[in-house]
Design an enzyme around this catalytic site. Structure first.
Site, PDB file in Angstrom:
ATOM      1  N   ALA A 262      -2.585  -3.615   2.387  1.00  0.00           N
ATOM      2  CA  ALA A 262      -1.998  -4.457   1.121  1.00  0.00           C
ATOM      3  C   ALA A 262      -2.925  -3.711   0.048  1.00  0.00           C
ATOM      4  O   ALA A 262      -3.984  -3.219   0.304  1.00  0.00           O
ATOM      5  CB  ALA A 262      -2.367  -6.014   1.461  1.00  0.00           C
TER       6      ALA A 262
ATOM      7  N   GLU B  97      -0.699   1.927  -1.416  1.00  0.00           N
ATOM      8  CA  GLU B  97      -1.471   1.285  -0.348  1.00  0.00           C
ATOM      9  C   GLU B  97      -1.311   1.636   0.814  1.00  0.00           C
ATOM     10  O   GLU B  97      -2.124   1.941   1.665  1.00  0.00           O
ATOM     11  CB  GLU B  97      -1.517  -0.048  -0.689  1.00  0.00           C
ATOM     12  CG  GLU B  97      -2.158  -0.541  -2.091  1.00  0.00           C
ATOM     13  CD  GLU B  97      -3.717  -0.514  -1.943  1.00  0.00           C
ATOM     14  OE1 GLU B  97      -4.344  -0.326  -0.974  1.00  0.00           O
ATOM     15  OE2 GLU B  97      -4.320  -0.680  -3.148  1.00  0.00           O
TER      16      GLU B  97
ATOM     17  N   ARG C 183     -13.326  -9.551   6.370  1.00  0.00           N
ATOM     18  CA  ARG C 183     -13.359 -10.496   4.985  1.00  0.00           C
ATOM     19  C   ARG C 183     -14.602 -11.255   4.879  1.00  0.00           C
ATOM     20  O   ARG C 183     -14.615 -12.139   5.867  1.00  0.00           O
ATOM     21  CB  ARG C 183     -11.875 -11.415   5.328  1.00  0.00           C
ATOM     22  CG  ARG C 183     -10.638 -10.426   5.147  1.00  0.00           C
ATOM     23  CD  ARG C 183     -10.450  -9.613   3.905  1.00  0.00           C
ATOM     24  NE  ARG C 183      -8.975  -8.893   3.708  1.00  0.00           N
ATOM     25  CZ  ARG C 183      -8.883  -8.470   2.781  1.00  0.00           C
ATOM     26  NH1 ARG C 183      -9.675  -7.917   1.709  1.00  0.00           N
ATOM     27  NH2 ARG C 183      -7.765  -7.696   2.465  1.00  0.00           N
TER      28      ARG C 183
ATOM     29  N   GLU D  36     -12.853  -1.037   3.803  1.00  0.00           N
ATOM     30  CA  GLU D  36     -11.645   0.109   4.157  1.00  0.00           C
ATOM     31  C   GLU D  36     -12.212   1.326   5.006  1.00  0.00           C
ATOM     32  O   GLU D  36     -11.629   1.893   5.879  1.00  0.00           O
ATOM     33  CB  GLU D  36     -10.793   0.572   3.163  1.00  0.00           C
ATOM     34  CG  GLU D  36      -9.988  -0.671   2.235  1.00  0.00           C
ATOM     35  CD  GLU D  36      -9.231  -0.072   1.016  1.00  0.00           C
ATOM     36  OE1 GLU D  36      -8.908   1.249   1.026  1.00  0.00           O
ATOM     37  OE2 GLU D  36      -8.585  -0.880   0.505  1.00  0.00           O
TER      38      GLU D  36
ATOM     39  N   GLU E 289      -4.383   3.427   3.166  1.00  0.00           N
ATOM     40  CA  GLU E 289      -4.968   2.287   4.223  1.00  0.00           C
ATOM     41  C   GLU E 289      -4.542   2.989   5.728  1.00  0.00           C
ATOM     42  O   GLU E 289      -5.488   2.778   6.550  1.00  0.00           O
ATOM     43  CB  GLU E 289      -4.586   1.011   3.912  1.00  0.00           C
ATOM     44  CG  GLU E 289      -5.148   0.480   2.818  1.00  0.00           C
ATOM     45  CD  GLU E 289      -5.183  -1.176   2.738  1.00  0.00           C
ATOM     46  OE1 GLU E 289      -4.484  -1.805   3.663  1.00  0.00           O
ATOM     47  OE2 GLU E 289      -6.008  -1.714   2.082  1.00  0.00           O
TER      48      GLU E 289
END
Length: 219
Positions: free
Chosen positions: A86, A103, A74, A153, A107
């Site tokens: 998320a 998602e 992040r 990702e 993910e």
């Protein structure tokens, strides 16, 4: 009277009307506007608001009572965080639970047969309208998905930990993402009988809508 001068307390009776609004910035996943608000005592206050499309997060619990967490970079914090799977509500007309399903598959390559709503989390209501709906997903199954390319990702680490250990990580400050912390604590409450989850189509009065309307106006 200026906003800095003392005023008489209104004890919850004042109506905070928006007197005017100015668009300051529009980006890929957010916009910034400044609103002029009628404050108690006749004061006009200016409040900057970050508009957000809203998001979903998923507490996915397997048959062994483990929760699926991801370790993801992040940039605003400059490090990787432990979070729930998320994603943004960025497809017009897609129900939130369908975004959550998508998602979860994209993910962590999972699907779930059972879905419910755990919590709605206002990320930081002092300056943004972002609200995240957190779902509980159980009866998990593996699915095939395409690998992510060209973004954070592609660097994801997926890990399963016992739910109690994940809750300990929240209290220890090892998990700091707001929707993740709330979702884990809510899941613990639901799974131990302290609370009941809601239906997937439960009312969501605080779902952000300004960004979607702004985007629709551009398209």
């Amino acid at each position: 009277m200026t906003e800095s001068e003392p005023i008489e307390r209104t004890a919850g009776r004042h109506e905070f009307r928006t007197l005017g609004s100015e668009d300051l910035y529009q980006g890929a996943v957010m916009a910034l506007r400044a609103d002029d608000i009628e404050m108690p005592g006749g004061v006009t206050g200016r409040r900057e608001v970050v508009e957000h499309p809203g998001a979903v997060a998923i507490v996915a619990i397997d048959d062994e009572g483990r929760v699926v967490l991801i370790h993801q970079y992040r940039h605003p914090l400059g490090r990787r965080l432990w979070e729930l799977p998320a994603g943004l509500l960025d497809l017009a007309g897609e129900p939130p639970v369908e975004t959550a399903r998508r998602e979860l598959a994209e993910e962590v390559s999972l699907s779930a047969s059972q879905w419910s709503v755990l919590a709605d989390v206002a990320a930081s209501p002092g300056f943004t309208d972002e609200v995240v709906r957190v779902f509980l997903a159980t009866d998990l199954h593996e699915v095939e998905t395409m690998a992510a390319e060209g973004n954070e990702e592609a660097d994801l680490v997926v890990h399963r930990v016992p739910l109690d250990e994940a809750v300990r990580m929240v209290v220890a400050g090892e998990i700091v993402n707001a929707s993740t912390a709330t979702g884990l604590l809510a899941a613990r409450a639901v799974l131990t009988g302290l609370a009941e989850a809601r239906d997937v189509d439960a009312p969501w009065s605080d779902r952000p809508m300004r960004w979607a309307a702004r985007k629709a106006g551009r398209d």
